[in-house]
Design a protein around this motif. Structure first.
Motif, PDB file in Angstrom:
ATOM      1  N   LYS A  71     -13.650 -37.326  65.174  1.00 37.38           N
ATOM      2  CA  LYS A  71     -14.821 -37.008  63.983  1.00 37.38           C
ATOM      3  C   LYS A  71     -16.247 -37.914  64.362  1.00 37.38           C
ATOM      4  CE  LYS A  71     -15.920 -36.599  59.295  1.00 37.38           C
ATOM      5  NZ  LYS A  71     -15.487 -36.682  57.898  1.00 37.38           N
ATOM      6  N   ARG A  72     -15.724 -39.156  64.791  1.00 42.58           N
ATOM      7  CA  ARG A  72     -17.075 -40.185  65.041  1.00 42.58           C
ATOM      8  C   ARG A  72     -17.710 -39.715  66.436  1.00 42.58           C
ATOM      9  NH1 ARG A  72     -15.860 -46.231  64.114  1.00 42.58           N
ATOM     10  NH2 ARG A  72     -15.510 -45.296  61.799  1.00 42.58           N
ATOM     11  N   ARG A  73     -16.733 -39.317  67.263  1.00 43.43           N
ATOM     12  CA  ARG A  73     -17.279 -39.107  68.541  1.00 43.43           C
ATOM     13  C   ARG A  73     -18.250 -37.644  68.583  1.00 43.43           C
ATOM     14  NH1 ARG A  73     -12.502 -37.373  71.823  1.00 43.43           N
ATOM     15  NH2 ARG A  73     -11.905 -39.560  71.361  1.00 43.43           N
ATOM     16  N   HIS A  74     -17.734 -36.814  67.848  1.00 43.61           N
ATOM     17  CA  HIS A  74     -18.473 -35.367  67.666  1.00 43.61           C
ATOM     18  C   HIS A  74     -19.711 -35.594  66.803  1.00 43.61           C
ATOM     19  CE1 HIS A  74     -15.965 -33.029  70.291  1.00 43.61           C
ATOM     20  NE2 HIS A  74     -14.961 -33.702  69.732  1.00 43.61           N
ATOM     21  N   GLN A  75     -19.425 -36.343  65.532  1.00 44.27           N
ATOM     22  CA  GLN A  75     -20.495 -36.383  64.372  1.00 44.27           C
ATOM     23  C   GLN A  75     -21.478 -37.451  64.595  1.00 44.27           C
ATOM     24  OE1 GLN A  75     -18.944 -35.416  60.619  1.00 44.27           O
ATOM     25  NE2 GLN A  75     -17.830 -33.702  61.113  1.00 44.27           N
ATOM     26  N   GLY A  76     -20.895 -38.555  65.082  1.00 43.26           N
ATOM     27  CA  GLY A  76     -22.128 -39.706  65.238  1.00 43.26           C
ATOM     28  C   GLY A  76     -22.305 -40.176  63.911  1.00 43.26           C
TER      29      GLY A  76
ATOM     30  N   ASP B 287     -16.339 -27.158  67.060  1.00 42.71           N
ATOM     31  CA  ASP B 287     -16.704 -28.089  68.117  1.00 42.71           C
ATOM     32  C   ASP B 287     -15.592 -29.029  68.290  1.00 42.71           C
ATOM     33  OD1 ASP B 287     -19.268 -27.497  67.889  1.00 42.71           O
ATOM     34  OD2 ASP B 287     -19.836 -28.614  66.330  1.00 42.71           O
ATOM     35  N   TYR B 288     -14.748 -29.266  67.395  1.00 48.53           N
ATOM     36  CA  TYR B 288     -13.307 -29.756  67.629  1.00 48.53           C
ATOM     37  C   TYR B 288     -12.313 -29.429  66.557  1.00 48.53           C
ATOM     38  CZ  TYR B 288     -14.444 -33.171  63.919  1.00 48.53           C
ATOM     39  OH  TYR B 288     -14.684 -33.770  62.659  1.00 48.53           O
TER      40      TYR B 288
ATOM     41  N   PRO C 151     -15.369 -43.745  55.896  1.00 47.57           N
ATOM     42  CA  PRO C 151     -15.598 -44.969  55.529  1.00 47.57           C
ATOM     43  C   PRO C 151     -15.474 -45.920  56.918  1.00 47.57           C
ATOM     44  CG  PRO C 151     -13.923 -44.111  54.011  1.00 47.57           C
ATOM     45  CD  PRO C 151     -14.298 -43.136  54.909  1.00 47.57           C
ATOM     46  N   PRO C 152     -16.308 -46.763  57.019  1.00 47.61           N
ATOM     47  CA  PRO C 152     -16.335 -47.522  58.347  1.00 47.61           C
ATOM     48  C   PRO C 152     -15.158 -48.187  58.851  1.00 47.61           C
ATOM     49  CG  PRO C 152     -17.510 -49.026  56.674  1.00 47.61           C
ATOM     50  CD  PRO C 152     -17.410 -47.393  56.107  1.00 47.61           C
ATOM     51  N   THR C 153     -14.172 -48.208  57.939  1.00 44.52           N
ATOM     52  CA  THR C 153     -12.858 -48.886  58.165  1.00 44.52           C
ATOM     53  C   THR C 153     -11.818 -48.050  58.620  1.00 44.52           C
ATOM     54  OG1 THR C 153     -12.190 -49.071  56.259  1.00 44.52           O
ATOM     55  CG2 THR C 153     -13.211 -50.937  56.963  1.00 44.52           C
ATOM     56  N   ARG C 154     -12.022 -46.563  58.623  1.00 47.14           N
ATOM     57  CA  ARG C 154     -11.259 -45.490  58.845  1.00 47.14           C
ATOM     58  C   ARG C 154     -10.244 -45.762  59.984  1.00 47.14           C
ATOM     59  NH1 ARG C 154     -12.023 -38.787  58.674  1.00 47.14           N
ATOM     60  NH2 ARG C 154      -9.938 -38.503  59.898  1.00 47.14           N
ATOM     61  N   VAL C 155     -10.933 -46.012  61.168  1.00 47.29           N
ATOM     62  CA  VAL C 155     -10.262 -46.012  62.470  1.00 47.29           C
ATOM     63  C   VAL C 155      -9.238 -47.286  62.484  1.00 47.29           C
ATOM     64  CG1 VAL C 155     -10.339 -46.248  65.032  1.00 47.29           C
ATOM     65  CG2 VAL C 155     -12.102 -44.756  63.851  1.00 47.29           C
ATOM     66  N   ALA C 156      -9.730 -48.395  61.897  1.00 38.75           N
ATOM     67  CA  ALA C 156      -8.868 -49.344  61.949  1.00 38.75           C
ATOM     68  C   ALA C 156      -7.642 -49.310  61.046  1.00 38.75           C
ATOM     69  CB  ALA C 156      -9.563 -50.707  61.354  1.00 38.75           C
ATOM     70  N   HIS C 157      -7.922 -48.546  59.828  1.00 35.51           N
ATOM     71  CA  HIS C 157      -6.680 -48.153  59.072  1.00 35.51           C
ATOM     72  C   HIS C 157      -5.978 -47.037  59.630  1.00 35.51           C
ATOM     73  CE1 HIS C 157      -7.683 -50.678  55.661  1.00 35.51           C
ATOM     74  NE2 HIS C 157      -9.074 -50.091  55.369  1.00 35.51           N
ATOM     75  N   GLU C 158      -6.447 -45.986  60.427  1.00 36.75           N
ATOM     76  CA  GLU C 158      -5.671 -45.228  61.080  1.00 36.75           C
ATOM     77  C   GLU C 158      -4.621 -45.955  61.940  1.00 36.75           C
ATOM     78  OE1 GLU C 158      -8.138 -40.807  60.994  1.00 36.75           O
ATOM     79  OE2 GLU C 158      -8.469 -42.485  62.553  1.00 36.75           O
ATOM     80  N   THR C 159      -5.268 -47.049  62.771  1.00 35.30           N
ATOM     81  CA  THR C 159      -4.395 -47.695  63.715  1.00 35.30           C
ATOM     82  C   THR C 159      -3.422 -48.344  63.030  1.00 35.30           C
ATOM     83  OG1 THR C 159      -6.489 -47.832  65.216  1.00 35.30           O
ATOM     84  CG2 THR C 159      -4.237 -49.318  65.702  1.00 35.30           C
ATOM     85  N   GLU C 160      -3.796 -49.060  61.864  1.00 37.24           N
ATOM     86  CA  GLU C 160      -2.529 -49.740  61.170  1.00 37.24           C
ATOM     87  C   GLU C 160      -1.409 -48.895  60.613  1.00 37.24           C
ATOM     88  OE1 GLU C 160      -2.526 -51.949  56.478  1.00 37.24           O
ATOM     89  OE2 GLU C 160      -4.268 -51.017  57.350  1.00 37.24           O
ATOM     90  N   VAL C 161      -1.591 -47.529  60.362  1.00 39.06           N
ATOM     91  CA  VAL C 161      -0.681 -46.684  59.732  1.00 39.06           C
ATOM     92  C   VAL C 161       0.144 -46.204  60.893  1.00 39.06           C
ATOM     93  CG1 VAL C 161      -0.263 -44.244  58.906  1.00 39.06           C
ATOM     94  CG2 VAL C 161      -2.148 -45.823  57.745  1.00 39.06           C
ATOM     95  N   GLY C 162      -0.510 -46.022  62.042  1.00 40.62           N
ATOM     96  CA  GLY C 162       0.281 -45.667  63.295  1.00 40.62           C
ATOM     97  C   GLY C 162       1.189 -46.734  63.795  1.00 40.62           C
ATOM     98  N   LEU C 163       0.684 -47.940  63.763  1.00 37.50           N
ATOM     99  CA  LEU C 163       1.355 -48.943  64.305  1.00 37.50           C
ATOM    100  C   LEU C 163       2.606 -49.543  63.241  1.00 37.50           C
ATOM    101  CD1 LEU C 163      -1.159 -51.154  65.843  1.00 37.50           C
ATOM    102  CD2 LEU C 163       0.548 -49.862  67.028  1.00 37.50           C
ATOM    103  N   GLY C 164       2.197 -49.058  61.910  1.00 41.48           N
ATOM    104  CA  GLY C 164       3.322 -49.549  60.957  1.00 41.48           C
ATOM    105  C   GLY C 164       4.261 -48.451  60.649  1.00 41.48           C
TER     106      GLY C 164
END
Length: 434
Positions: free
Chosen positions: A168-173, A331-332, A179-192
Motif C-alpha cells: 500500500k505504501r509503495r503505491h499510495q505514498g 493499481d494493485y 498508521p506509521p507502525t503498520r509494517v512493523a506490526h505486520e512483521t511482528e504478527v508474521g513472525l509471532g
C-alpha cells in the motif's frame, strides 16, 4: 494506559504453553472450535463502502464453509453500533460476536489501532472460559489482537493479511493513511504467529521481503460460491448499446475505475457500468463519485458511464451475467474477489497483472492481463475480445472450470483446515508434555 506491546499474560518464558482446556488426546479428525478474528470487516456488513469489501465476504464464506465441515465457528468483530447484540447467529454453526473495543460507532479502519489492546484483552478474558482450538485472524490489526490474546497460552494461531502495508505504501505514498507502525506490526504478527495463510504467490514474496520466511506460509486462495455465481440465470437489464463492460468493487482510487473510464473513450458502441460505492441516494455527495463523473465528462463518455452505487449481494450475479466483459484494472490487488465472481458466471476478464490476479486470471485462457494504469492497453485488450464472441465464450467456459477446480469455498475451507490441522499437530507434543 497499558502500552501496545505489553503482554496480556504473565509468562516469563515467552513460550506458548499448552492450555489446560485442550485435550492432548484429541483425534486428528475431530470437529474444531474455531475463532476467526476480523476486527473491522464484519460478515454482517453491507458491502460496497470504503472499508467493506472482499474481506467481509471472505470471512463470512470461510466461516460458513468451515461450519459445513462440522466445525463450530465464532467470528469476533468490533462493535460499531450500540444497538448491536453481543452475539448474532450468521448461519448454523457460525456465531458473530461483537467485541466492545472503542466507541460503538463506525470508524475508518485506519483509526482502530488504539483499540486493539482492549480488543485483545476482551478476547483473552473470554477465551479463559471458552478457549478455541484454533485462532485465525484476518487483517493486520486483527493479527495484533489475536497475537496478544493468545500469547503464552499455547493456542494455535494463524493469520491472513488480506493486504500488506508495504504494498500500500509503495503505491499510495503520502496518500497512505495507515498508521506509521503498520509494517512493523505486520512483521511482528508474521513472525509471532504459527502459520501465515497467504492468498497468493505474490503475497508470499512480499512477506519474504519483510523477513517472514517463505516456508512459514501456506497459499490458500480466496473463494467463490459457484452455486450463487453461475452462468445460467437472469441477467440485469441492458441499455441500447452493443456492448456492456462491468467494473465492480469499492470506489477507491486504487481499484482503477478511472482507467476503465479513460479506456471507454477508445471503445465505441460500448457502455461502462461502475458498480459499488455508497448507496444510490448518497452518490451525489461522494467525493470519489464526483471525481469519476468529472473524468467521464472530460473524456466525453459521461453518457455511456452508469454508476449504480452499492449493489445488494443478491443482485451481483445478474449484473455479472449482463456484461460482455468484466474489467479489473486495479493499481494493485492483494487478491481480488471480483475476478472469481466473473469467472464463476462464465464472464471473461481483462485485468491488471498485479497481486492475486496473476494467479486467478490465466492470460489467454480465461482472460487477458495488461499492465496497470494503461487505458490504451486496457482498451486494446477489450477491443480484441469484443470483436470475437467465440473467444469470449471460450474464456468464459474456461473461467468457470477454473473456479470449480480451484476456488469453490468447499476447496478453500478444506485447504484452510489442513493448515489448522498441521499447526495443531505441531502443538500436540507440547500439549502432551504439559
Amino acid at each position: 494506559m497499558t502500552p501496545l506491546h505489553a503482554p496480556l499474560h504473565s509468562n516469563a518464558s515467552g513460550l506458548r504453553a499448552a492450555p489446560s482446556g485442550r485435550d492432548p488426546a484429541r483425534h486428528p479428525g475431530d470437529p474444531l472450535a474455531i475463532a476467526l478474528v476480523s476486527e473491522h470487516a464484519s460478515p454482517l456488513a453491507t458491502l460496497g463502502g470504503v472499508d467493506a469489501g472482499g474481506q467481509n465476504v471472505h470471512v463470512a464464506q470461510l466461516a460458513g464453509a468451515l461450519a459445513d465441515r462440522g466445525h463450530r465457528v465464532t467470528v469476533y468483530t468490533r462493535r460499531d453500533d450500540a444497538a448491536l447484540p453481543e452475539s448474532v447467529p450468521l448461519r448454523p454453526g457460525v456465531m458473530v460476536h461483537h467485541v466492545p473495543a472503542g466507541p460503538a460507532e463506525q470508524l475508518p479502519k485506519d483509526e482502530l489501532l488504539p483499540y486493539m489492546r482492549p480488543f485483545a484483552r476482551y478476547l483473552a478474558d473470554r477465551w479463559r472460559e471458552d478457549r478455541p482450538d484454533v485462532v485465525h485472524s484476518h487483517f493486520w490489526m486483527s493479527g495484533l489482537a489475536g497475537l496478544w490474546a493468545t500469547e503464552g497460552t499455547g493456542t494455535p494461531f494463524l493469520h491472513t493479511y488480506h493486504a500488506l502495508g508495504t504494498v500500500k505504501r509503495r503505491h499510495q505514498g503520502a496518500a497512505d493513511t495507515s498508521p506509521p507502525t503498520r509494517v512493523a506490526h505486520e512483521t511482528e504478527v508474521g513472525l509471532g504467529c504459527d502459520r501465515v495463510v497467504a492468498t497468493c504467490r505474490d503475497e508470499v514474496e512480499e512477506l519474504a521481503a519483510m523477513g517472514i520466511p517463505r516456508a512459514k506460509a501456506d497459499i490458500v486462495p480466496c473463494g467463490v460460491d459457484p452455486a450463487a455465481f453461475r452462468p445460467d440465470g437472469p441477467a440485469a437489464p441492458r441499455g441500447p448499446l452493443r456492448y456492456r463492460l462491468l467494473h465492480l468493487g469499492r470506489l477507491v482510487p486504487r481499484k482503477g475505475a478511472a482507467v476503465s473510464i479513460a479506456a471507454l473513450g477508445r471503445l465505441p458502441h460500448t457502455e461502462l457500468v461502475i458498480a459499488g460505492g455508497p448507496p444510490p441516494s448518497a452518490m451525489d455527495a461522494d467525493p470519489e463519485v464526483r471525481r469519476l463523473r468529472a473524468l467521464a465528462e472530460e473524456a466525453g463518455v459521461a453518457d455511456r458511464v452508469r454508476f449504480t452505487g452499492a449493489v445488494p449481494p443478491a443482485a451481483v450475479p445478474g449484473l455479472m451475467r449482463s456484461a460482455d466483459l468484466v474489467l479489473c484494472p486495479a493499481d494493485y490487488e492483494p487478491f481480488g474477489i471480483v475476478p472469481l465472481e466473473a469467472m464463476a458466471c462464465g464472464r471473461p476478464l481483462v485485468a491488471s497483472a498485479v497481486g492475486g490476479q496473476l494467479d486467478t486470471v490465466a492470460h489467454g485462457v480465461n482472460g487477458l492481463l495488461v499492465p496497470p494504469g494503461s487505458p490504451p492497453l486496457l482498451a486494446a485488450a477489450v477491443r480484441l475480445l469484443l470483436a470475437d464472441p467465440a473467444l469470449r465464450a471460450e474464456y468464459g467456459r474456461a473461467g468457470r472450470r477454473r473456479v470449480l477446480e480451484r476456488y469453490s469455498w468447499q476447496r478453500v475451507a478444506g485447504a484452510t483446515e489442513e493448515s489448522y490441522r498441521a499447526v495443531l499437530a505441531a502443538h500436540a507434543p507440547m500439549a502432551g508434555a504439559a
